[in-house]
Design an enzyme around this catalytic site. Structure first.
Site, PDB file in Angstrom:
ATOM      1  N   ARG A 209       0.846  -1.200   0.000  1.00 35.90           N
ATOM      2  CA  ARG A 209       0.000   0.000   0.000  1.00 35.90           C
ATOM      3  C   ARG A 209       0.882   1.250   0.000  1.00 35.90           C
ATOM      4  NH1 ARG A 209      -3.959  -3.409   2.965  1.00 35.90           N
ATOM      5  NH2 ARG A 209      -2.763  -3.383   4.875  1.00 35.90           N
ATOM      6  N   PHE A 225     -11.345  -4.541  -6.189  1.00 33.72           N
ATOM      7  CA  PHE A 225     -11.399  -5.421  -5.012  1.00 33.72           C
ATOM      8  C   PHE A 225     -10.902  -4.628  -3.790  1.00 33.72           C
ATOM      9  CE2 PHE A 225     -10.354  -7.960  -8.789  1.00 33.72           C
ATOM     10  CZ  PHE A 225     -11.414  -8.851  -8.840  1.00 33.72           C
ATOM     11  N   ASP A 247     -15.926  -2.689  -5.210  1.00 35.92           N
ATOM     12  CA  ASP A 247     -16.049  -3.959  -4.479  1.00 35.92           C
ATOM     13  C   ASP A 247     -17.516  -4.399  -4.522  1.00 35.92           C
ATOM     14  OD1 ASP A 247     -13.967  -5.302  -2.201  1.00 35.92           O
ATOM     15  OD2 ASP A 247     -16.070  -5.886  -2.017  1.00 35.92           O
ATOM     16  N   ASP A 299      -6.327  -6.330  -6.825  1.00 37.81           N
ATOM     17  CA  ASP A 299      -5.970  -7.208  -5.689  1.00 37.81           C
ATOM     18  C   ASP A 299      -7.114  -8.187  -5.409  1.00 37.81           C
ATOM     19  OD1 ASP A 299      -4.669  -8.281  -3.493  1.00 37.81           O
ATOM     20  OD2 ASP A 299      -5.356  -6.715  -2.128  1.00 37.81           O
ATOM     21  N   CYS A 339      -2.711 -13.573  -4.510  1.00 37.73           N
ATOM     22  CA  CYS A 339      -2.430 -14.005  -3.137  1.00 37.73           C
ATOM     23  C   CYS A 339      -2.550 -15.528  -3.012  1.00 37.73           C
ATOM     24  CB  CYS A 339      -3.360 -13.310  -2.154  1.00 37.73           C
ATOM     25  SG  CYS A 339      -5.087 -13.702  -2.409  1.00 37.73           S
TER      26      CYS A 339
HETATM   27  N1  SAH Z   1      -7.140  -4.921  -1.466  1.00 46.65           N
HETATM   28  C1  SAH Z   1      -7.732  -5.243  -0.187  1.00 46.65           C
HETATM   29  C2  SAH Z   1      -8.031  -6.717  -0.033  1.00 46.65           C
HETATM   30  C3  SAH Z   1      -8.936  -7.306  -1.085  1.00 46.65           C
HETATM   31  S1  SAH Z   1      -9.850  -8.659  -0.508  1.00 46.65           S
HETATM   32  C4  SAH Z   1      -6.835  -4.731   0.939  1.00 46.65           C
HETATM   33  O1  SAH Z   1      -5.656  -4.459   0.734  1.00 46.65           O
HETATM   34  O2  SAH Z   1      -7.330  -4.636   2.063  1.00 46.65           O
HETATM   35  C5  SAH Z   1     -10.869  -9.073  -1.812  1.00 46.65           C
HETATM   36  C6  SAH Z   1     -12.115  -8.209  -1.941  1.00 46.65           C
HETATM   37  O3  SAH Z   1     -12.699  -8.535  -3.208  1.00 46.65           O
HETATM   38  C7  SAH Z   1     -13.223  -8.422  -0.925  1.00 46.65           C
HETATM   39  O4  SAH Z   1     -13.541  -7.201  -0.320  1.00 46.65           O
HETATM   40  C8  SAH Z   1     -14.439  -8.948  -1.734  1.00 46.65           C
HETATM   41  O5  SAH Z   1     -15.669  -8.387  -1.294  1.00 46.65           O
HETATM   42  C9  SAH Z   1     -14.106  -8.436  -3.102  1.00 46.65           C
HETATM   43  N2  SAH Z   1     -14.632  -9.203  -4.243  1.00 46.65           N
HETATM   44  C10 SAH Z   1     -14.603 -10.544  -4.456  1.00 46.65           C
HETATM   45  N3  SAH Z   1     -15.055 -10.843  -5.694  1.00 46.65           N
HETATM   46  C11 SAH Z   1     -15.379  -9.664  -6.291  1.00 46.65           C
HETATM   47  C12 SAH Z   1     -15.871  -9.315  -7.566  1.00 46.65           C
HETATM   48  N4  SAH Z   1     -16.116 -10.233  -8.480  1.00 46.65           N
HETATM   49  N5  SAH Z   1     -16.056  -7.999  -7.829  1.00 46.65           N
HETATM   50  C13 SAH Z   1     -15.808  -7.047  -6.909  1.00 46.65           C
HETATM   51  N6  SAH Z   1     -15.318  -7.325  -5.687  1.00 46.65           N
HETATM   52  C14 SAH Z   1     -15.112  -8.616  -5.375  1.00 46.65           C
END
Ligand code: SAH
Length: 398
Positions: A209, A225, A247, A299, A339
């Site tokens: 980040r 995401f 998201d 992500d 990940c």
């Molecule tokens: N980048 C974040 C972590 C991402 S976790 C950080 O650093 O904190 C993954 C996220 O993707 C979750 O919040 C989940 O709600 C979202 N997600 C999963 N599938 C998705 C999709 N198809 N479209 C949008 N969001 C999605």
């Protein structure tokens, strides 16, 4: 109780790798039960390790110790935790944070056991039969080492079933606050200890980040995401022109909004949009509309739970990254992650290269990213390297 390995199958243990697969076992003695401590012997009877037995898992045993004198008692856990703390001490002293991974499972000699610290709350996740069997010792040890902390367990992960364990969520010591405020790189972040992902938060992305934020000045940023919007916080800290947090989760986006307001005044908060949509669909919507960005963070959650998912997951990664290439202005940056431990770094590079080819752009990898230092990787346990990322810059195809 003993596990006797097939001939030649002791090699990984001699290299201190902590897993014993069922296919490596010649025979077992004494009928060990779930979580029992067994001695592991080579084909010729040489003593190799003490391990916890998992009858339901392909990883039939996980090594506690390569020292025959070790006893799995409170003192064992105390030593492991103090060693884990010591390994992180220099790193932690340089950090502006009150939240970090204290124990990274196999990499800290505690297979299947993750322990994260969120200020005065310790959250543990126990995913192995051995960890489950000795959990009371672990809790007692944590309580004596960190007497002011609440100790909470978030063992609500499906993989526990592979070990023959039920899902557990329990506060063992103290009172669990619903939320805790952590600090990271000068930012305040709300962590939902009850519903948050993993043990509550993605501590592993802390350094990424910061690095990503440093590229965001005057940029239009798309944070795919976004979860609780922490890449957006780093972007605004570095004076991004605008950010879209994208998201599917209402809860995550609501927290992202609150996180913004915790750190910035209304003028800055107004530059951030919170959009509830599916990334796969929304990227296509942007493409059709001709919307462009200067920096895109990608992500996604873990697409791969086992080897059978790899091909489908590779397609998913390629799809979103190709679309991201389309949406970037020339000179724009893609910060993209996987990940999944099963996704090897070389394969991930290739998928991103293929995505760029399909989008008819040239991408250069300018920085390689990985999980932050508290998520350390034992030299003998390469599987510990799970989070990989690339900062890429886009140029027109030549
Ligand atoms: N980048 C974040 C972590 C991402 S976790 C950080 O650093 O904190 C993954 C996220 O993707 C979750 O919040 C989940 O709600 C979202 N997600 C999963 N599938 C998705 C999709 N198809 N479209 C949008 N969001 C999605």
């Amino acid at each position: 109780m003993q596990i006797i390995l097939k001939a030649e199958r002791e090699k990984s243990l001699l290299r201190k790798h902590p897993w014993i697969f069922d296919g490596a076992i010649l025979r077992e003695t004494g009928r060990p039960r779930l979580g029992a401590t067994v001695d592991v012997l080579s084909h010729d009877g040489t003593w190799l390790a003490k391990a916890a037995y998992s009858p339901h898992s392909q990883i039939r045993a996980r090594v506690w110790s390569f020292n025959a004198a070790t006893v799995i008692d409170n003192n064992f856990f105390k030593n492991r935790i103090l060693t884990a703390q010591a390994k992180r001490a220099d790193w932690l002293a340089q950090q502006d944070t009150n939240a970090y991974r204290l124990v990274a499972a196999e990499s800290d000699g505690l297979p299947g056991i993750t322990i994260d610290v969120y200020d005065k709350v310790i959250v543990m996740q126990v995913l192995s039969a051995g960890g489950e069997k000795h959990k009371d010792k672990l809790v007692q040890t944590l309580a004596s080492l960190y007497p002011d902390s609440c100790i909470h367990e978030r063992s609500d992960v499906e993989v526990r079933k592979k070990e023959g364990l039920e899902l557990v969520v329990k506060t063992h010591v103290g009172e669990l606050p619903e939320k805790v405020l952590i600090t990271e790189n000068g930012l305040k972040i709300e962590v939902d200890l009850i519903n948050g992902h993993k043990t509550g938060f993605y501590l592993d992305q802390r350094l990424n980040r910061k690095i990503t934020g440093s590229y965001c000045r005057d940029k239009d940023v798309l944070n795919c995401f976004s979860y609780t919007g922490t890449f957006a916080l780093a972007a605004m800290q570095n004076k991004a022109k605008s950010v879209v947090n994208l998201d599917v989760s209402d809860n995550a986006l609501a927290t992202a909004k609150r996180n913004m307001a915790l750190n910035f005044d209304a003028d800055i908060c107004n530059k951030v949009t919170h959009l509830k949509a599916d990334v796969f669909e929304q990227l296509r919507v942007y493409k059709d509309a001709g919307t462009k960005f200067d920096l895109i963070v990608m992500d996604p959650p873990k697409f791969i739970e086992n080897k059978n998912h790899l091909v489908k997951a590779a397609r998913g990664y390629k799809d979103i990254n190709r679309l991201a290439c389309d949406l970037l202005r020339e000179g724009g940056m893609l910060v993209t992650f996987s990940c999944s431990g099963l996704m090897q770094s070389d394969l991930f590079n290739k998928i991103i290269a293929d995505a760029a080819l399909d989008a008819n752009t040239d991408l250069s990898f300018i920085t390689r990213l990985h999980q932050d230092s508290d998520h350390l990787i034992a030299a003998s346990f390469p599987e510990g390297y799970y989070l990989k990322g690339l900062v890429c810059v886009k140029t027109a195809s030549v």
